[in-house]
Write a protein that holds these residues in place. Structure first.
Motif, PDB file in Angstrom:
ATOM      1  N   ALA A 176      57.331   4.773  26.930  1.00  0.00           N
ATOM      2  CA  ALA A 176      57.428   3.070  27.675  1.00  0.00           C
ATOM      3  C   ALA A 176      58.615   2.898  28.386  1.00  0.00           C
ATOM      4  O   ALA A 176      58.969   2.089  29.176  1.00  0.00           O
ATOM      5  CB  ALA A 176      57.113   2.159  26.618  1.00  0.00           C
ATOM      6  N   LYS A 177      59.813   3.805  28.054  1.00  0.00           N
ATOM      7  CA  LYS A 177      61.156   3.702  28.524  1.00  0.00           C
ATOM      8  C   LYS A 177      61.192   4.267  30.049  1.00  0.00           C
ATOM      9  O   LYS A 177      60.287   4.867  30.563  1.00  0.00           O
ATOM     10  CB  LYS A 177      62.260   4.785  27.763  1.00  0.00           C
ATOM     11  N   THR A 178      62.210   3.890  30.847  1.00  0.00           N
ATOM     12  CA  THR A 178      62.087   4.311  32.390  1.00  0.00           C
ATOM     13  C   THR A 178      62.663   5.910  32.030  1.00  0.00           C
ATOM     14  O   THR A 178      63.164   6.245  31.117  1.00  0.00           O
ATOM     15  CB  THR A 178      63.151   3.553  33.057  1.00  0.00           C
ATOM     16  N   ALA A 179      62.271   6.379  33.023  1.00  0.00           N
ATOM     17  CA  ALA A 179      62.772   7.906  33.232  1.00  0.00           C
ATOM     18  C   ALA A 179      64.235   8.170  33.003  1.00  0.00           C
ATOM     19  O   ALA A 179      64.585   8.945  32.453  1.00  0.00           O
ATOM     20  CB  ALA A 179      62.155   8.665  34.475  1.00  0.00           C
ATOM     21  N   GLU A 180      64.953   7.268  33.772  1.00  0.00           N
ATOM     22  CA  GLU A 180      66.621   7.403  33.386  1.00  0.00           C
ATOM     23  C   GLU A 180      66.930   7.002  31.974  1.00  0.00           C
ATOM     24  O   GLU A 180      67.782   8.011  31.503  1.00  0.00           O
ATOM     25  CB  GLU A 180      67.279   6.155  34.452  1.00  0.00           C
ATOM     26  N   GLN A 181      66.387   6.104  31.350  1.00  0.00           N
ATOM     27  CA  GLN A 181      66.977   5.840  30.044  1.00  0.00           C
ATOM     28  C   GLN A 181      66.314   7.004  29.239  1.00  0.00           C
ATOM     29  O   GLN A 181      67.004   7.465  28.298  1.00  0.00           O
ATOM     30  CB  GLN A 181      66.017   4.687  29.493  1.00  0.00           C
ATOM     31  N   ARG A 182      65.277   7.727  29.399  1.00  0.00           N
ATOM     32  CA  ARG A 182      65.026   8.848  28.642  1.00  0.00           C
ATOM     33  C   ARG A 182      65.787  10.132  29.049  1.00  0.00           C
ATOM     34  O   ARG A 182      66.319  10.775  28.041  1.00  0.00           O
ATOM     35  CB  ARG A 182      63.545   9.316  29.078  1.00  0.00           C
ATOM     36  N   CYS A 183      66.132  10.384  30.036  1.00  0.00           N
ATOM     37  CA  CYS A 183      67.235  11.302  30.434  1.00  0.00           C
ATOM     38  C   CYS A 183      68.441  11.008  29.846  1.00  0.00           C
ATOM     39  O   CYS A 183      68.952  12.100  29.454  1.00  0.00           O
ATOM     40  CB  CYS A 183      67.452  11.316  32.055  1.00  0.00           C
ATOM     41  N   GLN A 184      68.894   9.726  29.706  1.00  0.00           N
ATOM     42  CA  GLN A 184      70.470   9.516  29.188  1.00  0.00           C
ATOM     43  C   GLN A 184      70.243   9.723  27.675  1.00  0.00           C
ATOM     44  O   GLN A 184      71.155   9.480  26.888  1.00  0.00           O
ATOM     45  CB  GLN A 184      70.854   8.326  29.774  1.00  0.00           C
ATOM     46  N   GLY A 185      69.153   9.971  26.888  1.00  0.00           N
ATOM     47  CA  GLY A 185      68.854  10.297  25.481  1.00  0.00           C
ATOM     48  C   GLY A 185      67.983   9.072  24.822  1.00  0.00           C
ATOM     49  O   GLY A 185      68.413   9.140  23.308  1.00  0.00           O
ATOM     50  N   ASP A 186      67.670   8.509  25.347  1.00  0.00           N
ATOM     51  CA  ASP A 186      66.657   7.203  24.690  1.00  0.00           C
ATOM     52  C   ASP A 186      65.309   7.963  24.237  1.00  0.00           C
ATOM     53  O   ASP A 186      64.349   7.738  24.759  1.00  0.00           O
ATOM     54  CB  ASP A 186      66.563   5.793  25.679  1.00  0.00           C
TER      55      ASP A 186
END
Length: 533
Positions: A184-194
Motif C-alpha cells: 500500500a506504500k508509494t514506490a518511493e517510500q518502498r525504495c527508501q526502506g519502508d
C-alpha cells in the motif's frame, strides 16, 4: 501435473560449469560448529539506490533485499532445480498458463500478518501496478491475468499466454513477498526502506550513499529447503557500508575494519586469496557483457558489419588483460552457467583476416587514419556505457583498439545511469554495453523479442518464433531446441548481440566469515552465515 522444474534437464547439463559456487568457509572443519551472534560488516561498491527488491534490479539492492524477503520457491545453484520455500508444493497445467501453489504453515511477515494466499495475490497485483518501476519483476509477470485465492493456503496464478519461465521466476527476490501494508506504500517510500518482509532479517536503517543496517528477526523459522540450518539467522545483524572507491574498499577489508566486500578488482584478487582471507567467486548466469547492436542505425543495419565486429574482437586478450582467471570469455548469447546455454564459440573465434574480408566484400574500403569508408560514410559507431562494472572502461578501450585494426572506429560514450536509460529509450546509440543476470534462458525473450524491450530494434521474424516457443512448453527437449535456435540466430547468424565477457561476482572475505553462499542468480544469502574466531 506436479512440476519441480520445467527446465531441469538444461539446468543439470550446465551445473558443472559454475565457477566457485561453494559457500564461504567450506571445508574448514577447524572452525567448529556454527555460532550465533556478532554483526557482520560488509562493504558494497555502489549505493543500493532502491531497497525494494520488487522494483530494482541492481546487484547492491538485491544483495540487501534477499535478506529481507523470502520467495515462494528457491533454485538450487548447483543443479538449477526448483525447490520448496514458502510454497511446500505446486502444480502447473499442461499449457503452462496456470500455476497453483500450496503454502507452508506458520510463515509470517515481520508485522505479524500471515504469509497466505491473499498475501501472494496482493504482491503480484501490486507488482503489475508498479509497471515499468518493477524492472525485473514486471518482465517475470508478463502476461499475468490474475491470482485467485482458492483457500488460505492455496493460490492459483493465471497467465494469458504460456509462461514456462514463471516457476523459476518465483525463486527470485524480485518476486519475493512483502506485507500488504508495504504494497500500500508509494514506490518511493518502498525504495527508501519502508518495507516489511518475511525474511530472516529486518531493515533497521537506510542512509543513502552511506549504509544499510539489518537486524536478525526474532522467531524466524521457515527457511528455504536448501538452507543449511533451521530457525533464526546466526548473525545478530548486518551492517552494509557503501564504499565506491575500490582502493578504500580493499584497504578497509585488509585492515580488518570490515569482514567482507563485493567487487574485488582483478588486480587485488591475490591479496585476498589466503593470508587470513578468502575469495568467494561465482559466474553470473544470464546475458554476458556484450555489444548490443541498434539495427535501426544505418551502419549497424548492415549484417556484414555486425559479423565483422564479432570476428575482430579477441576475447581471450580482453579477459587476460582487463580481468583475471576468475572471469571467462563469452561463448554465446547466454553465459555458460545459464540453463539452456548452447555453444556458439565458433562464431566468436578471433579472426582478424576474416573480419577484413567481410568488410572488403561489403564495399568498405580503407580510408584516412585507417578507418574504412563507403559512399562517403566513415565506418564509425559509438557505444554507450557506464561504470557499474568498473573494468568496462578498460574492456571497451581494448575493443576499440582491436576494431581499429580492421578499420572500424568505435567511439566510447560514458553516461550516467539516468543518461544511459534516456539514450536507450530514444535509441540514441549504435551499440549498448550491458549484461543482465537471470538463471533462466527466458531472459533472451525479455531483451530480444520485438514484443518487449527489443533494444536492437529488430523486426518480427524467426527469432520471435523461437523465443515464443521456448516459453510455451514444459517439455525439456523442446525448450532446449528452441533456446539453442534463439542463440544461433542472435549470435552466429545475425550478430544482433556481440558477446564479449561473462561477469563474475568476486567477493573478498575475512577467514572468520563462514557459511556465506551465492543463490542461483549469484546474489548473496546471509541466512546461514556466521562469524568464527
Amino acid at each position: 501435473m506436479p512440476v519441480r522444474s520445467p527446465f531441469l534437464v538444461l539446468a543439470t547439463a550446465t551445473a558443472l560449469v559454475l565457477a566457485g559456487c561453494s559457500s564461504a568457509g567450506d571445508g574448514a572443519a577447524e572452525a567448529g560448529p556454527p555460532q550465533s551472534g556478532g554483526t557482520l560488516k560488509f562493504a558494497l561498491a555502489v549505493d543500493p539506490t532502491c531497497l525494494d527488491p520488487q522494483q530494482f534490479g541492481l546487484n547492491a539492492s538485491l544483495n540487501v533485499g534477499r535478506q529481507i524477503v523470502d520467495s515462494l520457491t528457491d533454485q538450487d545453484p548447483k543443479t538449477g532445480e526448483i525447490k520448496p520455500w514458502l510454497a511446500e508444493s505446486w502444480t502447473v497445467d499442461d499449457a503452462a498458463t496456470s500455476f497453483t501453489f500450496t503454502l507452508r504453515d506458520g510463515a509470517t511477515f515481520s508485522d505479524g500478518t500471515p504469509v497466505d494466499a491473499a498475501a501472494v495475490k496482493t504482491n503480484f497485483d501490486a507488482i503489475v501496478k508498479l509497471g515499468a518501476k518493477a524492472q525485473l519483476a514486471g518482465t517475470y509477470l508478463a502476461g499475468y491475468r490474475s491470482a485467485t485465492v482458492v483457500d488460505p493456503k492455496t493460490v492459483r496464478v493465471d497467465f494469458a499466454a504460456p509462461s514456462a519461465q514463471f516457476l523459476q521466476a518465483t525463486s527470485t527476490m524480485s518476486l519475493g513477498l512483502l506485507s500488504a501494508s508495504t504494497a500500500a506504500k508509494t514506490a518511493e517510500q518502498r525504495c527508501q526502506g519502508d518495507l516489511v518482509g518475511s525474511g530472516p532479517f529486518v531493515l533497521k536503517k537506510y542512509t543513502p550513499n552511506q549504509g544499510v543496517t539489518l537486524a536478525r528477526r526474532t522467531g524466524y523459522a521457515w527457511p528455504s529447503s536448501l538452507a543449511e540450518h533451521k530457525g533464526e539467522a546466526y548473525l545478530d545483524g548486518i551492517e552494509y557500508k557503501i564504499v565506491p572507491e575500490s582502493g578504500v574498499r580493499t584497504g578497509t577489508l585488509q585492515s580488518g575494519q570490515i569482514d567482507g566486500a563485493t567487487d574485488i578488482p582483478p588486480q587485488d584478487e591475490a591479496r585476498f586469496d589466503g593470508n587470513g582471507f578468502q575469495l568467494l567467486v561465482r559466474g553470473n548466469p544470464g546475458i554476458p557483457f556484450n555489444l548490443a547492436a541498434n539495427t535501426s542505425k544505418p551502419i549497424l543495419a548492415d549484417e556484414q558489419v555486425r559479423l565483422a565486429v564479432q570476428k575482430a574482437l579477441n576475447r581471450t586478450e580482453i579477459v587476460q588483460t582487463a580481468l583475471s582467471d576468475k572471469y571467462r570469455s563469452a561463448t554465446s548469447a547466454l553465459a555458460k552457467s545459464t540453463p539452456g546455454w548452447n555453444d556458439q564459440s565458433a562464431a566468436l573465434k578471433f579472426d582478424q583476416d576474416g573480419a577484413k574480408k567481410l568488410l572488403d566484400a561489403d564495399g568498405w574500403a580503407p580510408g584516412p587514419g585507417g578507418i574504412r569508408q563507403k559512399a562517403g560514410r566513415k565506418l564509425s559507431v559509438d557505444v554507450i556505457y557506464n561504470l557499474a562494472f568498473p573494468p568496462s572502461q578498460t574492456i571497451l578501450e581494448l575493443a576499440q583498439q582491436q576494431l581499429k585494426a580492421v578499420g572500424i572506429e568505435l567511439r566510447l560514450r560514458q553516461l550516467t545511469t539516468g543518461e544511459l536509460t534516456a539514450a536507450q529509450a530514444t535509441g540514441d546509440f549504435d551499440f549498448l554495453w550491458f549484461n543482465v543476470t537471470r538463471a533462466d534462458p527466458d531472459i533472451l525473450r525479455t531483451i530480444f523479442s520485438t514484443k518487449y524491450a527489443n533494444r536492437s530494434q529488430l523486426k518480427p521474424g524467426p527469432l520471435d518464433t523461437a523465443l515464443d516457443q521456448q516459453v510455451a512448453t514444459l517439455d525439456d527437449a523442446k525448450r532446449t531446441q528452441s533456446v539453442a535456435e534463439a542463440q544461433k540466430l542472435i549470435v552466429t547468424d545475425h550478430a544482433y548481440q556481440i558477446p564479449i565477457v561473462e561477469l563474475s561476482q568476486v567477493i573478498g572475505l575475512s577467514e572468520k566469515v563462514r557459511g556465506l553462499r551465492f543463490e542461483a542468480s549469484s546474489r548473496l544469502s546471509f541466512y546461514d552465515t556466521w562469524l568464527g574466531k
